[in-house]
Scaffold this motif. Structure first.
Motif, PDB file in Angstrom:
ATOM      1  N   VAL A  20       2.372  14.609  -3.426  1.00 39.64           N
ATOM      2  CA  VAL A  20       3.416  15.323  -3.813  1.00 39.64           C
ATOM      3  C   VAL A  20       2.910  16.535  -4.238  1.00 39.64           C
ATOM      4  O   VAL A  20       2.392  16.969  -5.210  1.00 39.64           O
ATOM      5  N   ILE A  21       3.462  17.680  -3.640  1.00 40.58           N
ATOM      6  CA  ILE A  21       3.214  19.112  -4.046  1.00 40.58           C
ATOM      7  C   ILE A  21       4.556  19.753  -4.127  1.00 40.58           C
ATOM      8  O   ILE A  21       5.320  19.795  -3.096  1.00 40.58           O
ATOM      9  N   ASP A  22       4.614  20.553  -5.074  1.00 36.57           N
ATOM     10  CA  ASP A  22       5.919  21.431  -5.243  1.00 36.57           C
ATOM     11  C   ASP A  22       7.369  20.813  -5.096  1.00 36.57           C
ATOM     12  O   ASP A  22       8.131  21.044  -4.643  1.00 36.57           O
ATOM     13  N   GLY A  23       7.231  19.424  -5.498  1.00 35.23           N
ATOM     14  CA  GLY A  23       8.410  18.871  -5.750  1.00 35.23           C
ATOM     15  C   GLY A  23       8.998  17.893  -4.394  1.00 35.23           C
ATOM     16  O   GLY A  23      10.059  17.401  -4.227  1.00 35.23           O
ATOM     17  N   VAL A  24       7.806  17.949  -3.542  1.00 32.57           N
ATOM     18  CA  VAL A  24       8.063  17.185  -2.079  1.00 32.57           C
ATOM     19  C   VAL A  24       6.957  16.483  -1.869  1.00 32.57           C
ATOM     20  O   VAL A  24       5.837  16.643  -1.967  1.00 32.57           O
ATOM     21  N   ILE A  25       7.179  15.465  -1.082  1.00 37.20           N
ATOM     22  CA  ILE A  25       6.206  14.638  -0.491  1.00 37.20           C
ATOM     23  C   ILE A  25       5.510  15.328   0.911  1.00 37.20           C
ATOM     24  O   ILE A  25       6.276  15.854   1.649  1.00 37.20           O
ATOM     25  N   THR A  26       4.113  15.534   0.924  1.00 39.74           N
ATOM     26  CA  THR A  26       3.506  16.579   1.835  1.00 39.74           C
ATOM     27  C   THR A  26       2.910  15.627   2.951  1.00 39.74           C
ATOM     28  O   THR A  26       2.855  15.964   4.020  1.00 39.74           O
ATOM     29  N   SER A  27       2.394  14.655   2.374  1.00 33.99           N
ATOM     30  CA  SER A  27       1.818  13.469   3.312  1.00 33.99           C
ATOM     31  C   SER A  27       1.944  12.123   2.688  1.00 33.99           C
ATOM     32  O   SER A  27       1.995  11.934   1.636  1.00 33.99           O
ATOM     33  N   GLY A  28       1.736  11.184   3.519  1.00 27.68           N
ATOM     34  CA  GLY A  28       1.567   9.635   3.198  1.00 27.68           C
ATOM     35  C   GLY A  28       0.869   9.098   4.149  1.00 27.68           C
ATOM     36  O   GLY A  28       0.646   9.303   5.398  1.00 27.68           O
ATOM     37  N   ARG A  29       0.447   7.657   3.524  1.00 29.50           N
ATOM     38  CA  ARG A  29      -0.160   6.768   4.503  1.00 29.50           C
ATOM     39  C   ARG A  29       0.686   5.513   3.814  1.00 29.50           C
ATOM     40  O   ARG A  29       0.469   5.151   2.839  1.00 29.50           O
ATOM     41  N   GLU A  30       0.927   4.620   4.681  1.00 31.11           N
ATOM     42  CA  GLU A  30       1.744   3.636   4.541  1.00 31.11           C
ATOM     43  C   GLU A  30       1.281   2.586   5.265  1.00 31.11           C
ATOM     44  O   GLU A  30       1.045   2.279   6.297  1.00 31.11           O
ATOM     45  N   TYR A  31       0.982   1.270   4.489  1.00 35.26           N
ATOM     46  CA  TYR A  31       0.414  -0.120   5.178  1.00 35.26           C
ATOM     47  C   TYR A  31       1.618  -1.082   4.923  1.00 35.26           C
ATOM     48  O   TYR A  31       2.121  -1.517   3.827  1.00 35.26           O
ATOM     49  N   TRP A  32       2.329  -1.252   5.895  1.00 37.94           N
ATOM     50  CA  TRP A  32       3.436  -2.091   6.245  1.00 37.94           C
ATOM     51  C   TRP A  32       2.861  -3.251   6.936  1.00 37.94           C
ATOM     52  O   TRP A  32       2.241  -3.473   7.702  1.00 37.94           O
ATOM     53  N   THR A  33       3.225  -4.486   6.145  1.00 36.77           N
ATOM     54  CA  THR A  33       2.801  -5.890   6.628  1.00 36.77           C
ATOM     55  C   THR A  33       3.982  -6.625   6.324  1.00 36.77           C
ATOM     56  O   THR A  33       4.849  -6.837   5.350  1.00 36.77           O
ATOM     57  N   LEU A  34       4.044  -7.923   7.080  1.00 31.82           N
ATOM     58  CA  LEU A  34       4.946  -8.963   6.901  1.00 31.82           C
ATOM     59  C   LEU A  34       4.384 -10.003   5.987  1.00 31.82           C
ATOM     60  O   LEU A  34       3.402 -10.350   6.092  1.00 31.82           O
ATOM     61  N   TYR A  35       5.100  -9.910   4.613  1.00 37.27           N
ATOM     62  CA  TYR A  35       4.832 -10.755   3.554  1.00 37.27           C
ATOM     63  C   TYR A  35       4.352 -12.311   3.961  1.00 37.27           C
ATOM     64  O   TYR A  35       5.097 -12.873   4.341  1.00 37.27           O
ATOM     65  N   GLY A  36       3.133 -12.722   3.722  1.00 42.70           N
ATOM     66  CA  GLY A  36       2.577 -14.127   4.025  1.00 42.70           C
ATOM     67  C   GLY A  36       2.613 -14.192   5.757  1.00 42.70           C
ATOM     68  O   GLY A  36       2.657 -15.233   6.225  1.00 42.70           O
ATOM     69  N   GLY A  37       2.610 -13.206   6.444  1.00 38.29           N
ATOM     70  CA  GLY A  37       2.504 -12.990   7.994  1.00 38.29           C
ATOM     71  C   GLY A  37       1.283 -13.450   8.494  1.00 38.29           C
ATOM     72  O   GLY A  37       1.183 -13.782   9.825  1.00 38.29           O
ATOM     73  N   GLU A  38       0.097 -13.592   7.837  1.00 42.78           N
ATOM     74  CA  GLU A  38      -1.026 -14.168   8.450  1.00 42.78           C
ATOM     75  C   GLU A  38      -1.625 -15.358   7.235  1.00 42.78           C
ATOM     76  O   GLU A  38      -1.497 -15.121   6.303  1.00 42.78           O
ATOM     77  N   GLU A  39      -2.371 -16.073   8.007  1.00 41.65           N
ATOM     78  CA  GLU A  39      -2.932 -17.268   7.343  1.00 41.65           C
ATOM     79  C   GLU A  39      -4.491 -16.806   7.092  1.00 41.65           C
ATOM     80  O   GLU A  39      -5.135 -15.834   7.693  1.00 41.65           O
ATOM     81  N   GLY A  40      -4.775 -17.143   5.708  1.00 45.20           N
ATOM     82  CA  GLY A  40      -6.228 -16.758   5.249  1.00 45.20           C
ATOM     83  C   GLY A  40      -7.290 -17.565   6.349  1.00 45.20           C
ATOM     84  O   GLY A  40      -6.837 -18.481   6.708  1.00 45.20           O
ATOM     85  N   HIS A  41      -8.469 -17.023   6.149  1.00 52.25           N
ATOM     86  CA  HIS A  41      -9.564 -17.621   6.913  1.00 52.25           C
ATOM     87  C   HIS A  41     -10.008 -18.955   6.362  1.00 52.25           C
ATOM     88  O   HIS A  41      -9.913 -19.054   5.046  1.00 52.25           O
ATOM     89  N   GLY A  42     -10.162 -19.986   7.346  1.00 50.06           N
ATOM     90  CA  GLY A  42     -10.478 -21.169   6.488  1.00 50.06           C
ATOM     91  C   GLY A  42     -11.517 -21.345   5.698  1.00 50.06           C
ATOM     92  O   GLY A  42     -11.719 -22.133   4.742  1.00 50.06           O
TER      93      GLY A  42
END
Length: 133
Positions: free
Chosen positions: A98-120
């Motif tokens: 955020v620079i001068d009161g506005v978002i200038t860049s972003g990186r967003e990590y979207w994932t389905l909650y619980g969408g993957e099973e952990g490794h055995g």
């Protein structure tokens, strides 16, 4: 550059505007040339109009729950939950500049909650469940 608390408020206004579907309000939180990267799908959204369109044209049936917003010095990090009817719950961690009161860049990590099973192999070391937000 503004005080960090102001940058946190810009990110909070962004999410509040998305949730209320105030697309003009979303636009006011973004720089004209904002660039947002979604690493999971390798999509890059360039420009305010495209970022507003990506949000406004997403099919309805979702809500926004801001879980946390962190002041991280040069950046603001937000953790958001997005329940989506007939799909499930998405979690997104966003790293914003955020620079001068506005978002200038972003990186967003979207994932389905619980969408993957952990490794055995890890099962003997972990529990599966939910932690409070």
């Amino acid at each position: 550059m503004e005080a960090r608390t102001e940058a946190v408020e810009v990110v909070r206004r962004y999410w509040a505007s998305v949730w209320s579907r105030d697309w003009d309000g979303v636009g006011r939180t973004l720089a004209d040339d904002v660039e947002v990267f979604w690493p999971v799908t390798r999509e890059i959204i360039r420009g305010r109009d495209n970022m507003v369109a990506v949000n406004s044209e997403y099919p309805n049936g979702w809500s926004i729950d801001v879980l946390n917003v962190y002041d991280a010095g040069e950046t603001v990090v937000s953790e958001v939950q997005v329940p989506q009817e007939d799909v499930g719950i998405f979690r997104v961690v966003s790293i914003w500049t955020v620079i001068d009161g506005v978002i200038t860049s972003g990186r967003e990590y979207w994932t389905l909650y619980g969408g993957e099973e952990g490794h055995g192999w890890r099962r003997k070391y972990v529990d599966v469940g939910d932690l409070p937000s």
